[in-house]
Every structure is written in structure tokens, then in C-alpha cells.
Design a protein around this motif. Sequence first.
Motif, PDB file in Angstrom:
ATOM      1  N   LEU A  64       0.749  -1.271   0.308  1.00  0.00           N
ATOM      2  CA  LEU A  64       0.121  -0.055   0.637  1.00  0.00           C
ATOM      3  C   LEU A  64       0.621   1.312   0.312  1.00  0.00           C
ATOM      4  CD1 LEU A  64      -2.448  -0.993   3.193  1.00  0.00           C
ATOM      5  CD2 LEU A  64      -2.964  -1.182   0.710  1.00  0.00           C
ATOM      6  N   ASN A 137      -3.262   4.038  -1.408  1.00  0.00           N
ATOM      7  CA  ASN A 137      -3.295   4.156  -2.540  1.00  0.00           C
ATOM      8  C   ASN A 137      -2.757   2.618  -2.729  1.00  0.00           C
ATOM      9  OD1 ASN A 137      -3.963   6.486  -3.320  1.00  0.00           O
ATOM     10  ND2 ASN A 137      -2.508   6.273  -5.252  1.00  0.00           N
ATOM     11  N   TRP A 138      -3.497   1.910  -4.028  1.00  0.00           N
ATOM     12  CA  TRP A 138      -2.562   0.303  -4.422  1.00  0.00           C
ATOM     13  C   TRP A 138      -2.680   0.052  -5.135  1.00  0.00           C
ATOM     14  CZ3 TRP A 138      -4.786  -4.620  -5.457  1.00  0.00           C
ATOM     15  CH2 TRP A 138      -3.802  -5.542  -5.698  1.00  0.00           C
ATOM     16  N   ARG A 139      -1.805  -0.134  -6.073  1.00  0.00           N
ATOM     17  CA  ARG A 139      -2.273  -0.263  -7.506  1.00  0.00           C
ATOM     18  C   ARG A 139      -2.428   0.865  -7.833  1.00  0.00           C
ATOM     19  NH1 ARG A 139      -3.471  -6.479  -9.529  1.00  0.00           N
ATOM     20  NH2 ARG A 139      -2.098  -7.487  -8.421  1.00  0.00           N
ATOM     21  N   GLY A 140      -2.339   2.209  -7.773  1.00  0.00           N
ATOM     22  CA  GLY A 140      -2.383   3.849  -7.958  1.00  0.00           C
ATOM     23  C   GLY A 140      -3.751   3.805  -7.761  1.00  0.00           C
ATOM     24  N   ILE A 141      -4.878   2.533  -7.256  1.00  0.00           N
ATOM     25  CA  ILE A 141      -6.253   2.608  -6.949  1.00  0.00           C
ATOM     26  C   ILE A 141      -6.212   3.504  -5.435  1.00  0.00           C
ATOM     27  CG2 ILE A 141      -8.660   2.044  -7.080  1.00  0.00           C
ATOM     28  CD1 ILE A 141      -7.787   2.486  -9.420  1.00  0.00           C
ATOM     29  N   PHE A 188     -13.076   1.334  -2.695  1.00  0.00           N
ATOM     30  CA  PHE A 188     -11.560   0.888  -2.532  1.00  0.00           C
ATOM     31  C   PHE A 188     -11.992   1.437  -4.392  1.00  0.00           C
ATOM     32  CE2 PHE A 188      -8.579  -2.125  -4.867  1.00  0.00           C
ATOM     33  CZ  PHE A 188      -7.218  -0.512  -5.115  1.00  0.00           C
ATOM     34  N   PHE A 342      -9.668  -7.895  -9.313  1.00  0.00           N
ATOM     35  CA  PHE A 342      -8.710  -6.137  -9.767  1.00  0.00           C
ATOM     36  C   PHE A 342      -9.172  -5.656 -10.542  1.00  0.00           C
ATOM     37  CE2 PHE A 342      -6.881  -8.888  -6.297  1.00  0.00           C
ATOM     38  CZ  PHE A 342      -7.308  -8.309  -5.261  1.00  0.00           C
ATOM     39  N   ASP A 343      -9.661  -6.558 -12.086  1.00  0.00           N
ATOM     40  CA  ASP A 343      -9.619  -5.646 -12.553  1.00  0.00           C
ATOM     41  C   ASP A 343     -10.774  -5.003 -13.599  1.00  0.00           C
ATOM     42  OD1 ASP A 343      -8.007  -7.939 -13.186  1.00  0.00           O
ATOM     43  OD2 ASP A 343      -8.317  -8.058 -15.689  1.00  0.00           O
ATOM     44  N   ILE A 345     -12.167  -3.157 -10.628  1.00  0.00           N
ATOM     45  CA  ILE A 345     -12.169  -1.784  -9.812  1.00  0.00           C
ATOM     46  C   ILE A 345     -11.492  -0.654 -10.103  1.00  0.00           C
ATOM     47  CG2 ILE A 345     -11.144  -1.407  -7.613  1.00  0.00           C
ATOM     48  CD1 ILE A 345     -10.709  -4.300  -6.693  1.00  0.00           C
ATOM     49  N   ALA A 346     -12.929   0.064 -10.761  1.00  0.00           N
ATOM     50  CA  ALA A 346     -12.370   1.073 -11.045  1.00  0.00           C
ATOM     51  C   ALA A 346     -11.492   2.293 -10.094  1.00  0.00           C
ATOM     52  CB  ALA A 346     -13.475   2.080 -12.519  1.00  0.00           C
ATOM     53  N   GLN A 347     -10.805   3.746 -10.700  1.00  0.00           N
ATOM     54  CA  GLN A 347     -10.240   4.163 -10.128  1.00  0.00           C
ATOM     55  C   GLN A 347     -11.103   5.425  -9.419  1.00  0.00           C
ATOM     56  OE1 GLN A 347      -8.510   5.853  -7.800  1.00  0.00           O
ATOM     57  NE2 GLN A 347      -6.948   6.380  -9.079  1.00  0.00           N
TER      58      GLN A 347
END
Lengths: 368, 371
Positions: A64, A137-141, A188, A342-343, A345-347
Motif C-alpha cells: 500500500l 493507494n494500491w496499484r494507484g487506485i 476501494f 481486480f480488473d 475495480i475502477a479508479q
Amino acid sequence: MDTQQAAPRAAPVTIDWRQIAGLVLLSLKIFLLRFLTLGIYHFWGKTEVRRKIWSAVHLQNQPLEYTGTGKELLLGFLIVTFLIIIPIYVAFVGISLYFGEGHPATVAVQLILGFAIVFLIGMAQYRARRYRLSRTNWRGIRGGMSGSALRYAWTSVWTVLLIPLTLGWIVPWRSVTLQRILTNETRFGQMPMRFEGDSGPLYLPFLGYWLGFIGVYGLAAMLLYQLLGEYTFFQTLDPAPASAPPSLQTIGIAVFIVLSALLILSIISAWYTARLYNHFAASTHIDHARFHLTATPLSLIGLTIGNFLLSLLTFGIATPIVQTRLARYFVTRLNIEGMIDFDQIAQSQASLSRTGEGLAEAFDVDAF
Amino acid sequence: MRSNSFESFRGTWSDGRTAAALNVTIRFEDNGLNIRKTEADIGELWPYGDLTSVSPLTPGRATQLGRQDQVGARLFIDDGGFAEKIVGRAPHLSTHAERKRVLAPMLAFTVIVAGMIAAIWYFELSPARAIAGLLPDKARTQLGDLVVEKMTANKKICEAPAGRAALDKLVGRLKASIPEGHRFQLRVVDLGIVNAFATPGERIIVSGELIGFTTSPEELAGVIAHEIGHGLERHPETGIVRALGIGAGLEILLGGSAGSFGELGALLLQLNYSRKAEAEADRHAIDMLQTANISVRPFARFFERLQSRKSSGSGKNANKSITAPPNKVMELLRSHPATAERIAMISATKVVAPRPVLNASEWAALRDICG
């Protein structure tokens, strides 16, 4: 390449804690810099500690990130100090100066201010959570909170009023209701968390907690009264009690009774708290996954006592270590069961506030 | 995985739009990182100058990079060797650069706060005094009542009628020179120590022991005039506002509960006025004594006696003509230091045609006010 695309997109989730180095040095550095900067470094130090703790938490082996800044925390603190804390303080002091202590107007205004403070503490908890999630943030999200702090604060105030009226029996329902609001409004990216559960399973543990509390408290009070008689309660009004003061041995036994009672009460309390935390985790869902926490009473007591001593013996210098230990406890005991896509999960589209959680700082309700 | 010409690392890439992650190969090129999703891909270039990182990069630790112009895009490289290499190419991500970035606002804030403290000290600005000046009379009176109540609880109030009449006569002489609109009230209380102090709301408390310590009505008039001077300057109000402000500040900074109203009385006893405040009160006292044609010499002698008591040390060898033991005097000395300048300033004052304040029998009655 093609096989990669065709693979099932939802994946099992791993969460783990990777040890962080340099905490002792960091604690000393923050202490020193706070001193040299007349306290202002506090907010930058806090940010540094959070970055460390966040970076220790790994989801799918990726850490994270904490993106908050010291400047945001300082601004939040200044705004809350000057717009909320100082006016409340002045009103509190001013009203009793103007009408005199004990005047009905003074009592009324101070009662209202008391409720305002309970309300503000609720606001503080919610807003602090929102700030922290939006800076996680996680993977930028990014994370976030979708609801309103007002509703949470209001729920917190009216349920607190019912605690004495229900002899405490509203407490499990209250905790679950407040946790449900927090969980259901947590995001998230754009993916919501869900709280699926109620306070039912908590009532049996609460019965034990409640009876244990009453029993230990009553027994200790009885024993103390037997032992000390009229000295049980401090008699400030009557400076010359009739009987002779208790002997040293009696005082020793009394201290032993009080300490044993406190120990038993803290074990009972930890036993209930562990059940509560585990229930919260088990009720928390995201996508096709749910959380699973294994907090145990003894480990909770160990953590609490250890952290207490660590804070006390270092005069608070070890606060970063204390906070890390707390976070590590929960992360290492937390599992995520099921799958998350995870695909999907949008920003997050929420805008970011410019200031940090001053209110939480002011009321000391922030754990990290 | 590492070739001779281009060193390459394995990592994952997320685009910042979803939480999906793709395995990628990352190579160091002259002007940036080349990120390839497959071997056949020509790759995307992330220029070194555009790279961002939430935490400064530590050699040996995993690296997570962002890109200035793509919000949320992330490159994650678990290999600790990567950080070592990238810091050289993107020095703005180093611990050293981070320190510099934090240093600037830190220095600025520290200088501002230190400057404010210095300004308050240097220009003798007193926010507490300004606030005290804004307090409405009603609030000052309430505050005064509160303090008097706390201070005199369980203490004997001295009001022998003949003594009271003499005291009123003494205060009446001084009142002629107090500006209109002030209503000072004086009370004699058996405090157990030699002391006199002004509370908010123009109340003055003189201990019975202090009256015993003075040797003439003129000395006592000087002390009372001095306390009225504090009241005129609103020193007690200022002291309480300051203490409350410091208490509030500490409460905010340290958390927990510092100071409450219960402590107000004790607070006032502990207030140490500054030298400047003492001088202001002295000046008022001298003015009052002059206008009332009361000799100033005894007031100066009062301080000289205090001074000599202090130097005479412990109580055993104390001069028997002075009724109060020295430890009871120390409290007064601590709150009203009898400095040489003060004595000199008071002694230098000339009073035209001084007239006695009280006659011998009135003075005897006043000394007997506590019965």
C-alpha cells in the motif's frame, strides 16, 4: 499472451505484513526534530510513520502507499484549532464567567457544548477515516468514503444517550450500527465494501461481559468495604473520621484486591473486544471476498500492556513503534477469503480535500 | 534476464484506471525506463524526470514508481537491486532530495513561529492584556467573586467595626485620586501569611498578618495603593487570561486536561507579575499617595524592611520587633520583589505637606481588626 488473457480474472487474495526496518532511529529522529522545530515537525513525522506502516502492508505482494503530506495535517490542525477548539473553549469559559458557575444558563450551555463535543468526536472519526482512505493507494487506485460524516456523528450521539438508559445493553447494537455505516460507505476505487451481519451473535458474549463486569465490580466493592469500612470512599467533606486509619497491611490487601479486579476486568474486556473485532471482520465483504480476523483475548492484552509500557517508559518517544505494533497485530492476523476481480475495480472519482484530519488530532481519536 | 547492453528487471504495471496489474519487463535507457508488456512490444517510455515515488527510494528495498502526467499509473519492482540503479538516474527520488523538500517548509514554519514568539517578547505585546481589556465588567466581577470565594473559604474575615471604620477612612483618603468609574472593594482576611493581592473585578484582599507586619498607617496605605494600581492596570485579569490561554494551549498540544476553574484561586496566588507590571503599580501608588498628601517614605521603608528580613535568613535570629516570622514574609517577597530600583524610585518621590492618615487610636483599632 493469449493464455494470460483467458485466465480467470478474479483471483484469490493474499494480505501480509513485511517487517519494516529503522523504526527506533525514526522515533528518535522525529522526537529530535519536533523539539528543534517547536513542535511543527509532529505532522511531518506522523506522515513519515504512516508511510512506513502503509508500505509494510502487502496485498498480492504489492505494498500500500500513503500519499498524505505533513502540510495537509498541519493545515487541518490549524483550521480545527482556530475555528472549532478555541471558540468552544472560549464559550465554555466565557459562559461560566458571565453567569457564574452553577447558574442555569451556564449549565444549559455547557450541556449543549458537551453534546456538541460528542458529535464532533463522531465527525472526527469519520473524517479521519475518509482522509486516510483517500490517501491510501494500491496499484494507484485510491480509497474513499462515499457518505456523510454528519449522519455518522448523529447516530453516534443519540445512541450514546441510550447507553445509561439501557444499562449498557445497546452497546453491541451501537458498535455494529456504527461499523455498518463505516463499512458500507467505504470504497476501494469505485468498489464498495459491504457489511453483512448484525449484532445478534455479539449478545451472548456481551451477556458474559456484562455479568462479569457487574460481578467483579460488585465483589471488589464489597470486599473493600468489609476491609476498609468508611475509608472505602474518600471523605473530603468530613476531615475527621471516627475510627483509626487503616494499617499498612490492610492497605496492601486493598491494593491487591483493586489490582486483581482490574486484571480480571481487562481479561473480560479483551475477551469481548476480540469477539467484536473478529465479528466486524467476518461481516466485511468486498466483491466475492470476505475478511477473516483471528484476534485472541490474551494476545490483545499482551499487545495493549506492551504498548502501554513502551509509551510510558519512553515518554511517548516510541509512539511510532507502538503504532506499528498495533497495525502489525491486525494485518498479520487478517486473511481475505474468496476472490476479488481486480480488473473490475475502477479508479475513484471523488475529489481530494486539501486538508487533513485536524478534528481527529484535536480529540485524540486517531490510532495511527 | 539481464543482458549485457540493457539491464532489465521484472515488474508489474497498472494503468491507474483499474486495479489490474500486468507483468512487464523494464529496461534502463538513456532518457527513461522502457516498459514492455511482451517481448515483441516496442514498449512505452517513462522519462526519468517524470518519475514520482511516494516514499524516497531506498536501495535494497522494493520500488514503486508513478508518473507525473498519468495519475494513478504504477510500476512495481520487487527486486531491491532496481532502487540502487534508478536513484542514480532519477536523483529527485532519493532520500537526500526528499529531505531537502521537507526542510524548506519546516524551516519556514519554524522561523514564523519563532518570529512570532520573538516579536511578542521584544515589543512586549501582550495578547492576554488585550483580551483582559475586552472583558465586560460583569464578567470581571464574576471572576473576582469566584476568586475571593475560593481564597477565603474556611478563612476568617476580619471586620471589627472600629477597625473597619479606620480602614474605610484610610481607603477614603486614597480614593480621591482614583479615576471615576472604579469601585474598589477591600477585605481583610486571616490568610495565615503576610500578603496582599488584587483580584479581577477590583477586589483587594489584605491579610490580617500583613496589617500586623506594617508599622504605620502610611505603610499600609502604600501597600493598598500599590494593589489598587494593579487593579487599575487590570493585571489580575491579564494574569488569569494568560494562564487560561497557556492552559488551553497545553491542552491542545499535549492532550489531557490541564488547569480548571477550581484552581483559579491558587493560580492567582502563584501569579508573578513582571517587573514592568510591578513598576506600573508602584507608579500608580506614588501618584495616589502624592495626591492624597500621604508621606511616601514609610512605603519605601516597608520594602527596606522586607529586604532586610530576606537577608537576615532563617527565622531563628529574626528581629523580635517584627511580629511575622520570616517564612510568612517570603510569600510576599516572592510576589513583590523588593528590588533596589523600586526602593530608590519610591524614596525619590517628594510629597508636599504630608498629613497623617490615621490618628493613634484609629491605627490601634485597625491593627485590631481581626480581633
